[in-house]
Enzyme design. Sequence first.
Site, PDB file in Angstrom:
ATOM      1  N   ASP A   1      33.325  22.143  40.867  1.00 21.61           N
ATOM      2  CA  ASP A   1      32.010  22.540  39.962  1.00 21.61           C
ATOM      3  C   ASP A   1      32.035  23.862  39.997  1.00 21.61           C
ATOM      4  O   ASP A   1      30.843  24.708  40.100  1.00 21.61           O
ATOM      5  CB  ASP A   1      30.893  21.847  40.724  1.00 21.61           C
ATOM      6  CG  ASP A   1      30.530  22.324  42.272  1.00 21.61           C
ATOM      7  OD1 ASP A   1      31.735  22.904  42.814  1.00 21.61           O
ATOM      8  OD2 ASP A   1      29.813  22.245  42.812  1.00 21.61           O
TER       9      ASP A   1
ATOM     10  N   HIS B   1      51.487  46.154  31.773  1.00 20.38           N
ATOM     11  CA  HIS B   1      50.255  45.917  32.454  1.00 20.38           C
ATOM     12  C   HIS B   1      49.576  46.989  32.964  1.00 20.38           C
ATOM     13  O   HIS B   1      48.406  47.088  33.222  1.00 20.38           O
ATOM     14  CB  HIS B   1      50.201  44.563  33.459  1.00 20.38           C
ATOM     15  CG  HIS B   1      49.028  44.149  33.827  1.00 20.38           C
ATOM     16  ND1 HIS B   1      48.352  43.227  33.015  1.00 20.38           N
ATOM     17  CD2 HIS B   1      48.376  44.002  34.932  1.00 20.38           C
ATOM     18  CE1 HIS B   1      47.080  43.078  33.447  1.00 20.38           C
ATOM     19  NE2 HIS B   1      47.154  43.584  34.691  1.00 20.38           N
TER      20      HIS B   1
ATOM     21  N   SER C   1      42.743  44.793  33.239  1.00 22.54           N
ATOM     22  CA  SER C   1      43.104  43.337  34.012  1.00 22.54           C
ATOM     23  C   SER C   1      41.866  42.485  34.335  1.00 22.54           C
ATOM     24  O   SER C   1      41.106  42.208  33.261  1.00 22.54           O
ATOM     25  CB  SER C   1      44.168  43.834  35.058  1.00 22.54           C
ATOM     26  OG  SER C   1      44.803  42.830  35.636  1.00 22.54           O
TER      27      SER C   1
END
Length: 441
Positions: free
Chosen positions: A362, A415, A154
Site C-alpha cells: 500500500d 549520470h 538523480s
Amino acid sequence: MTPVADHREGAVHEFRGVRTADHFFTVPLRPAELEGETLEVFAREYGPSGLKDEQRDGLPWLLFFQGGPGFPGNRWTALSGWAKAATEHFRVLMLDQRGTGLSSPVEASTLAARGDAAAQAEYLTHFRHDSIVADAEAIRGALGVERWSIFGQSFGGWCSLAYLSLAPAALREVLITGGLAPLQGSPDRVYRATYSRMEARNREYFGWYPEDRALVNRIAAHLREVPEFLPRGDRLTVERFQMLGMYLGGNTRVDSLHYLLEKAFIQTPEGERLSQWFLAQLPAYLDFAPNPLYAVIHESIYAQEAATDWSSWRVLQEFPQFSPEAEDVLLTGEMIQPWLFEQDPTLRPLTDVAELLAAKQDWPRVFDLDVLATNTVPVAAAVYADDVFVDRDLSLETASSVRGLQTWVTPDFHHDGIADDGEAIFRRLLAMARGGDFPEA
C-alpha cells in the site's frame, strides 16, 4: 494544512570566497500529524562572501535535492562548477534530506531503538520523496519564502516531480539532471531497461580497456576459489565485486575503474592474492555503513500502490549474462538485491526490515498525472542519452507527461554530469527554464 517548521539558525562562516549559514528545522515525522513525532532537518545555505545583508536578502532561493535516496547534501569548500553558476543568481539551500547527514540520521543502531522490524519498516515508509517534499514545504514556510526554484539531481528529480505534483504553487522554476522518474508502471520495466543499458556500458568499457575483460574474469575466478576479505572482515564475493559497475555510471569515474583494477593482484609467499591496496579501496562503493538508508529503501522509490517484491533480483533472472557464474562476468550498478543483506554486516540487522518493505503493497501514489498534465511551472531537464541508472526512453516518456517540460538530450555526459561540467549544465538548464536562447550543441 501544510506545517510550518520550527526554525533555528546555526553557525555562519566565511572562507575562500564562500559564505555558509546553518539552518535547523523541526518537522513532523508524518506530515499529516502535526502534533505527533518530529524530526530535525538540517540545511546549509551557500553564497559568495562579502555581500551586504540587503544584497543577499534580495536574491531568490534555490533548493537543491541531492541524489540517493539516503545521501546528504554536498559539503562545498569552494564555489566552483554548478555552485559557481547557481550562487550568481540564488541563495542556495543545500538540504540534508531526512535520515541523512545532520537530519535525524538513520543507522542500524537508531532503527533498533524503535523496536521490532515492523516498527522500523513503518518508520522508514516516511523517508521517500513525498515526505521530503513535505519537509521542503515546511522549511519554505519557516523561511517566509513565497516561491522558490528547485534543482534535483538523480533521486532529486523524483523529489522535484513530486513537488510539481503536490505543491506546484510554491515553485518558480524546476531544473532536473539525470532524474526524470518513471511516473507509473512496475519497477520491473525500469530494471529491464537499466540491465540492458548496463550490458551495453560493459561492452563499451571493455572496448576501451580490452585487457580488463580478462582481468575481471580472473578476479571473479579467484574470488570463487580463494576467500578474500574487506578491511572490516566481511568476505568479498563475486556478486559484491560486480557492484563496482557503479563506476560505469559516469564520465568522471569510469577511467578510475581501470586504475583500480590494474592494481588488483599481488604476489605473496602463499601465491597470488588480491592486494591490500585494492581491497582497501572497495568500501567506497561496497560498504553501506555510511548510508544504509540507500540500500533499505532504494527500490521503494519506484513503488506506487504495489509491492516491489525485490524487482531487480527477479528481473536479473531474465539476464543470465549478469550471473556471478557467467563465463564473461559483467559489472552491475544501482541494483539492491536480497543477498546483500546477508553479506554486508552493516545491513544484516536490517534484513527483516528490508523484506517487509519489499513486500509492502500500500505505497501511496506520489505523482499526480492530472496535475502534471496541466503544469504551468517552467521545467528544464537534462536527459543523458546513455545513462545506465536512469533510462533515457523512460525519461522521455515522463517528459511527455509533464506539460511544458523541456528536455535537453545529450550523449556528452553520464549520470554524474554535474560533477563533470556542472557549470555549463546548470547555465543551460536555467536558460531553458527562463526561455533564453541557448543554442543546441
